[in-house]
Write a protein that holds these residues in place. Sequence first.
Motif, PDB file in Angstrom:
ATOM      1  N   VAL A 131      -0.458 -16.700  -3.410  1.00  0.00           N
ATOM      2  CA  VAL A 131      -0.877 -16.027  -4.647  1.00  0.00           C
ATOM      3  C   VAL A 131      -0.487 -16.861  -5.859  1.00  0.00           C
ATOM      4  CG1 VAL A 131      -0.819 -13.885  -5.967  1.00  0.00           C
ATOM      5  CG2 VAL A 131      -0.545 -13.798  -3.490  1.00  0.00           C
ATOM      6  N   ASP A 132       0.716 -17.408  -5.846  1.00  0.00           N
ATOM      7  CA  ASP A 132       1.171 -18.220  -6.972  1.00  0.00           C
ATOM      8  C   ASP A 132       0.253 -19.424  -7.181  1.00  0.00           C
ATOM      9  OD1 ASP A 132       3.322 -16.520  -7.323  1.00  0.00           O
ATOM     10  OD2 ASP A 132       4.740 -17.812  -6.251  1.00  0.00           O
ATOM     11  N   ARG A 133      -0.167 -20.053  -6.090  1.00  0.00           N
ATOM     12  CA  ARG A 133      -1.010 -21.244  -6.195  1.00  0.00           C
ATOM     13  C   ARG A 133      -2.336 -20.894  -6.867  1.00  0.00           C
ATOM     14  NH1 ARG A 133      -0.764 -22.526  -1.269  1.00  0.00           N
ATOM     15  NH2 ARG A 133       0.765 -24.192  -1.373  1.00  0.00           N
TER      16      ARG A 133
ATOM     17  N   VAL B 105      -2.903  -7.307  -5.701  1.00  0.00           N
ATOM     18  CA  VAL B 105      -3.392  -5.999  -5.269  1.00  0.00           C
ATOM     19  C   VAL B 105      -4.798  -6.124  -4.679  1.00  0.00           C
ATOM     20  CG1 VAL B 105      -4.056  -3.699  -6.058  1.00  0.00           C
ATOM     21  CG2 VAL B 105      -1.949  -4.737  -6.904  1.00  0.00           C
ATOM     22  N   ILE B 106      -5.653  -6.872  -5.353  1.00  0.00           N
ATOM     23  CA  ILE B 106      -7.030  -7.035  -4.875  1.00  0.00           C
ATOM     24  C   ILE B 106      -7.045  -7.762  -3.537  1.00  0.00           C
ATOM     25  CG2 ILE B 106      -9.243  -8.149  -5.342  1.00  0.00           C
ATOM     26  CD1 ILE B 106      -8.741  -7.622  -8.325  1.00  0.00           C
ATOM     27  N   TRP B 107      -6.241  -8.804  -3.381  1.00  0.00           N
ATOM     28  CA  TRP B 107      -6.189  -9.543  -2.112  1.00  0.00           C
ATOM     29  C   TRP B 107      -5.819  -8.624  -0.960  1.00  0.00           C
ATOM     30  CZ3 TRP B 107      -3.748 -15.091  -2.188  1.00  0.00           C
ATOM     31  CH2 TRP B 107      -4.403 -15.885  -3.147  1.00  0.00           C
ATOM     32  N   ARG B 108      -4.835  -7.752  -1.173  1.00  0.00           N
ATOM     33  CA  ARG B 108      -4.376  -6.886  -0.084  1.00  0.00           C
ATOM     34  C   ARG B 108      -5.471  -5.920   0.354  1.00  0.00           C
ATOM     35  NH1 ARG B 108       0.925  -7.861   0.660  1.00  0.00           N
ATOM     36  NH2 ARG B 108       1.974  -8.928  -1.079  1.00  0.00           N
ATOM     37  N   ARG B 109      -6.246  -5.425  -0.586  1.00  0.00           N
ATOM     38  CA  ARG B 109      -7.355  -4.535  -0.240  1.00  0.00           C
ATOM     39  C   ARG B 109      -8.496  -5.330   0.397  1.00  0.00           C
ATOM     40  NH1 ARG B 109      -9.416   1.006  -0.810  1.00  0.00           N
ATOM     41  NH2 ARG B 109     -11.569   0.770  -0.115  1.00  0.00           N
TER      42      ARG B 109
END
Length: 308
Positions: free
Chosen positions: A193-195, A177-181
């Motif tokens: 994201v998994d990495r 969620v934070i990455w998308r924002r």
Amino acid sequence: MSSFPPIRRIDAGELSVAYHDVGDPGGDPVVLLHGFPYDVHSYAEVTPLLADAGYRVIVPYLRGHGPTRFLDARTPRSGQQAALGADLLALLDALELNEPTLAGYDWGGRAACVVAALWPERISGLVSVNGYLIQDIAGSQHPIRPDLEAGSWYFWYFSTERGRQGLEENRREIADVIWRRNSPEWRFTDLDVDRAAAAFANPDYVDVVIHSYRHRLGLESGASLYDALEQRLAAAPAISVPTITLDGTADGNFPATDGSQHAHLFTGAREHRQIAHAGHHLPAEAPLEFADAVLDVAGPPGDGSGTP
């Protein structure tokens, strides 16, 4: 995505630090520092560019992330800025790095700014995303623009016990969620994201993260061993080393500026650059531009000019 060599470890200060060491062991050193909620893979594409240019590149996992561990179970799991800066200084000592260039964003940029401000004689230059990142803890209760407050939703979420439990149970999902924002134009994948999320399995991750955000909002005290450093940081010490600051024009949380708001806090040679279409995770989104900034600050290997 490029891969790193096997992890190395070294005892430094309060930590057993896990890090990658890439490039010429005798080359001028560069230390790359990741943020939250990210990990060393932020620099997977930057690292080979610097190594190929002749530098020794050190990429550590911050406290609470990946294989980095506390040496003593009794040590407070602090996430405050003074702790991050002290960790970095201890790593420079342990690795016997001679005036490295420091480069980072978010938490890692803050650690680099702390060292640059308080121990400028130890480094040759700085690259910092979003400018001067030393926190004004005393002024933390002053409101900011509502749209920027909205982007900081997790600051307030983590200030509650519900938020602590949420982070414990949903480490990867909160990061997503934070990455998308943070990076609305970055087309990352589930694998990306998994990495990074693998680094959040650290047993100290939740405690360090929760303390970091509660401390910066003045909601929780810092660890007493950092009181003297926090007092020095409260004075907003200037950064005198050669510096390039970067803003991404697509940063969802920190809108790009011309750098003038921080100009008085840089007393040495300093250049500010805007990077088109890059978000908050700038090294991963614009690795060429980030590497160019490091190379421009560091100068040719062996040159030692350190002038942007």
